[in-house]
Design a protein around this motif. Structure first.
Motif, short mmCIF file in Angstrom:
data_model
loop_
_atom_site.label_atom_id
_atom_site.label_comp_id
_atom_site.label_asym_id
_atom_site.label_seq_id
_atom_site.Cartn_x
_atom_site.Cartn_y
_atom_site.Cartn_z
N SER A 44 0.86 -1.20 0.00
CA SER A 44 0.00 0.00 0.00
C SER A 44 0.89 1.24 0.00
O SER A 44 2.01 1.26 0.54
N PRO B 36 1.76 5.14 1.02
CA PRO B 36 1.44 6.02 2.16
C PRO B 36 0.47 7.10 1.68
O PRO B 36 0.48 7.52 0.52
N SER B 37 -0.38 7.51 2.57
CA SER B 37 -1.35 8.55 2.20
C SER B 37 -0.60 9.89 2.09
O SER B 37 0.34 10.18 2.82
N LEU B 38 -1.03 10.66 1.16
CA LEU B 38 -0.43 11.98 0.93
C LEU B 38 -1.13 13.03 1.78
O LEU B 38 -2.35 12.95 2.02
N PRO B 39 -0.38 14.03 2.23
CA PRO B 39 -1.01 15.10 3.00
C PRO B 39 -1.95 15.90 2.09
O PRO B 39 -1.73 15.97 0.88
N PRO B 40 -2.99 16.48 2.65
CA PRO B 40 -3.92 17.26 1.83
C PRO B 40 -3.20 18.45 1.20
O PRO B 40 -2.29 19.04 1.78
#
Length: 164
Positions: free
Chosen positions: A156, A158-162
């Motif tokens: 997966s 990593p989620s990106l910052p907004p």
């Protein structure tokens, strides 16, 4: 291990055939296939196939076999484009219906073993092609077993910052 290698080679040959067929265009214009095909039973006396002869619809698909100890792959599209891969030779051409279903191919390397052939039968998942060179290929439809089950999972991200 040996079975896996043979299945892998068969799958690779079928993929190469499919890619080769999709990459080559035909200069000849013929009737478009209507998409209506009963693959469960060969048609007897279909259009131009002769009484009880093999039609293009009967022979369409990928076929695998071994002739003289060497793997042979034959792919015939419903539009008549044909590719044979055997003993490091890649030959392409056309399949045409008439009194019999004939294959007319040419190889880039000049090999003539499978230049002109006649499909004698396409029954019970077997296709028999007799070539003018004296070779006879008895081929069968490859079994479709599904996708491999031992594939690694995709990591997966990593989620990106907004974004502002």
């Amino acid at each position: 291990m040996r079975t896996w290698v043979r299945k892998g080679a068969a799958v690779a040959a079928a993929v190469v055939s499919a890619v080769a067929l999709s990459a080559c265009g035909s200069q000849e214009k013929g009737p478009e296939p209507d998409g209506k095909r009963d693959s469960a039973a060969p048609s007897a006396g279909a259009s131009q196939g002769g009484a009880g002869g093999v039609t293009l619809a009967d022979a369409a698909g990928a076929w695998l076999g071994t002739t003289d100890g060497k793997p042979v792959t034959l792919t015939i599209s419903t539009g008549g484009q044909t590719v044979v891969i055997s003993d490091a030779h890649v030959c392409q051409g056309v399949a045409k219906e008439g009194e019999t279903l004939t294959l007319t191919l040419s190889c880039k390397d000049g090999n003539t073993d499978r230049e002109s052939g006649t499909v004698g039968s396409a029954e019970g998942g077997r296709l028999v092609v007799t070539w003018a060179s004296g070779l006879t290929d008895t081929l069968s439809k490859p079994a479709v077993t599904g996708l491999p089950t031992n594939m690694p999972s995709i990591p997966s991200l990593p989620s990106l910052p907004p974004q502002p």
